[in-house]
Design a protein around this motif. Structure first.
Motif: not given
Length: 696
Positions: A399-412
């Motif tokens: 339901x969600x990808x929460x990013x903790x660095x400077x990469x995009x959610x899709x890339x992660x």
């Protein structure tokens, strides 16, 4: 294809195919073709009548159009499906049965008594010789009793009685053999490989391709926890392979370069690359059939008791015959005992009951690997559920990808899917499916993937700035085992993660990169299933999960389990099962992941979900479909009813035959009538034992 619609109601159509006699291969082709259609609920082809009955959900015109355009020549059907469909077997035994009945009727109606006597005498040689061979082996078992009954009848010139006994014994043999082979075939088909895609090694890269595109000599890589899809030779890697399905060995075998591996075995540890030797599926089917027929797993203890009791009673039947003759000096009364025995019905009805129950379970998409597991299921009083993919939805969703660095959610998400796609688990599948929906196509940008059971995945990402270690898994794995840290200034974001979701943690180079929030809701039917299991005799329901206490407590409350345990490791689940067994409880374990395998092995009955890890399905005693947990209740009810049927068979066989013996000794029934009633009752009990246990 030309056809006539014979009958039709909403959602069901029965069609007469306008052709000559339909062959078995044509019937199988028709069955396979329409079973594969998305609208098909069930399809039944009757080759003798050249008919097809289709239950469908959808547009009637689509069904009619497919019937009109169908062509046997153009329909693509796997050769293994036609070879192993079971239709030829049913046709063969139906013809055997009808031939036997017609021949018996023809002999009685049209042949003179003298000719019938000669035929009966010739046929009796087989039974008498079998009895002599049994005696020569110093055994007094059922063949001795059959031979004595037939032989005494021949000596007394009572050829009609001898003929009737042999006819009914022959019918019983055909029915028993037919039921046994059909049940074994159904079981083997459900256990046969069902692998749609494999990892092809091409130019040093792994490419996920359909199984049917693999050719002989191709290189295929098999990762930990996956089934080996083809017979082949190991060219690279090292693995411990579970070969129990083919060899019965409980200890995994080590496989290195040069070793031979077989389709259907499972990689428990490590990974290997194999050069494919055999791509056909029929060899695997044949191996499974052999394994089932040779395995003592097929027999429950009640079947063993029935066979033992049947053989034990034979000397008493012979002794009773001798005593009756000595006391009454009446050969007719003595022969009445010889014509009636308990053993035939006991030996015939019990295995048929068990095999029929296995077949019936298969109708509900339940694969049972042996009769003893049905018996254990009936006796079970405790059930342990894994949470993820079992009590919760078989298809959790991201339901969600929460990013903790400077990469995009899709890339992660792309990186996470790249790692997770190598391993079979419902959470991993959720990540891969989410990436597919966003069309996040990727190449393999990492080195060899290492899977740590019940923890997560570790690998090295190839990067322009240098290789970086990437891991994905539980909080315990990421933060405690791997000592990863939360990036500076991100603690507040971490603390605000939604508590109602399960979390997967992705870390790169020692720092948390993303948290993937996965919705893993309780199955709609879970609470009702647990209530139904308690009504069926289960007194203790337990949930065990590697999830956090917070998530486990919420799911346990919704499901209505008696106990729950959170943050458990695979060995914890197995230890709990062993502890319950040591306290005298009969335990069912149900799960879908590699981490459930130790507990599945430890339980009295291990049940795996069909779309879970191959290793879990291999180790489990029973496999159920992923769509509906009610199949567990169905299996419990089938098992309970099977035990009731077996006990009913015991009472009926003993009571009825004891009555026949008493009436024979009293002179009320002549031997021929006793034999007819005895063999007819055996046949009727056997036919009843073949009936489904659950109402339609």
């Amino acid at each position: 294809m030309k056809f006539v619609i014979k009958h039709e109601i909403r959602g069901r159509i029965r069609v007469q195919i306008l052709q000559g006699r339909m062959s078995i291969e044509q019937a199988d082709t028709l069955q396979y073709y329409f079973n594969a259609k998305p609208y098909a609920i069930s399809v039944k082809v009757r080759e003798r009548l050249s008919e097809i009955v289709i239950h469908y959900d959808g547009d009637r015109e689509t069904v009619v159009h497919d019937l009109q355009t169908f062509s046997y020549a153009k329909a693509e059907v796997p050769e293994s499906y036609i070879q192993n469909s079971g239709r030829a077997l049913n046709s063969e035994y139906w013809e055997k049965l009808m031939t036997r009945v017609i021949m018996r009727a023809g002999n009685c109606l049209f042949l003179p008594a003298g000719v019938r006597a000669v035929i009966t005498s010739v046929k009796s040689v087989k039974y008498i010789w079998k009895g002599i061979c049994t005696l020569a082996a110093r055994k007094i078992e059922v063949p001795v009793l059959d031979a004595t009954a037939i032989g005494v009848s021949i000596i007394r010139s009572d050829f009609d009685t001898a003929g009737s006994v042999m006819f009914l014994l022959g019918i019983g043999e055909i029915l028993e053999e037919w039921t046994h082979k059909k049940s074994v075939g159904d079981l083997a088909r459900s256990m046969s490989l069902n692998i749609s895609k494999v990892w092809l090694v091409s130019d040093g890269q792994e490419v996920l391709v359909p199984t049917n595109t693999i050719q002989k000599s191709d290189l295929v890589r098999v990762h930990m926890g996956n089934v080996i899809p083809f017979d082949g030779e190991v060219t690279d890697g090292e693995a411990m392979v579970n070969q129990a399905s083919l060899t019965g060995e409980s200890v995994p075998a080590e496989k290195t370069a040069g070793a031979t591996v077989y389709a259907g075995t499972v990689v428990e540890e490590g990974e290997i690359t194999i050069r494919v030797k055999e791509t056909g599926g029929s060899s695997k089917f044949d191996k499974i059939v052999t394994m089932i027929e040779e395995s003592e797993k097929l027999k429950s203890s009640l079947e063993g008791k029935a066979e033992h009791l049947a053989d034990t009673l034979v000397p008493y039947s012979l002794l009773g015959t001798g005593l009756t003759w000595l006391i009454t000096r009446n050969a007719t009364k003595a022969l009445s005992i010889l014509m009636v025995d308990f053993s035939c019905a006991l030996k015939l009805a019990m295995p048929i009951s068990v095999l029929s129950a296995i077949r019936e379970a298969n109708m509900y998409d339940i694969t049972v690997k042996g009769g003893k597991y049905l018996e254990a299921m009936a006796e079970a009083d405790t059930i342990v559920f894994d949470k993820t993919g079992t009590l919760t939805k078989a298809q959790p969703t991201v339901v969600d990808v929460v990013a903790f660095n400077d990469m995009t959610s899709d890339e992660l998400l792309r990186i996470a899917a790249c790692l997770e796609e190598h391993f079979p688990h419902s959470m991993a599948k959720a990540v891969v499916d989410a990436a597919k929906k966003k069309h996040l196509v990727h190449e393999e940008l990492h080195s060899k993937v290492e899977y740590i059971v019940a923890h997560g995945i570790s690998t090295t990402l190839e990067d322009k700035m240098g290789d970086k270690k990437a891991i994905i898994g539980s909080a315990h794995f990421v933060f405690e085992d791997e000592s990863c840290t939360i990036p500076a200034g991100k603690q507040e974001l971490f603390d605000s993660l939604p508590p109602e979701y399960s979390h997967l943690y992705l870390a790169i180079d020692g720092k948390l990169a993303a948290v993937i929030c996965i919705q893993d809701p309780l199955r709609e039917e879970a609470r009702d299933v647990i209530a139904s299991l308690k009504e069926a005799g289960i007194s203790k329901v337990v949930m065990m999960t590697g999830d956090s206490e917070r998530t486990a407590k919420a799911i346990a409350a919704l499901a209505g389990v008696d106990e729950y345990y959170s943050e458990v490791l695979p060995e914890d689940k197995a230890s709990f099962v062993e502890k319950e067994k040591a306290e005298g409880r009969k335990v069912i374990m149900i799960g879908d992941g590699i981490n459930d395998s130790p507990a599945l092995s430890a339980a009295n009955v291990g049940i795996a979900i069909s779309d879970g890890a191959e290793l879990a399905r291999e180790i489990a005693d029973v496999t159920i479909g992923a769509d509906n947990l009610y199949e567990v209740v169905t299996l419990k009810l089938i098992s309970n009813h099977l035990m009731e049927r077996i006990h009913w068979n015991y009472r009926t066989i003993v009571g009825f035959n004891a009555g026949l013996i008493a009436l024979g000794v009293l002179g009320v029934l002549p031997p021929a009538t006793s034999a007819l009633l005895h063999n007819t009752s055996t046949l009727l009990i056997s036919l009843k034992s073949m009936q489904n246990l659950l109402p339609e």
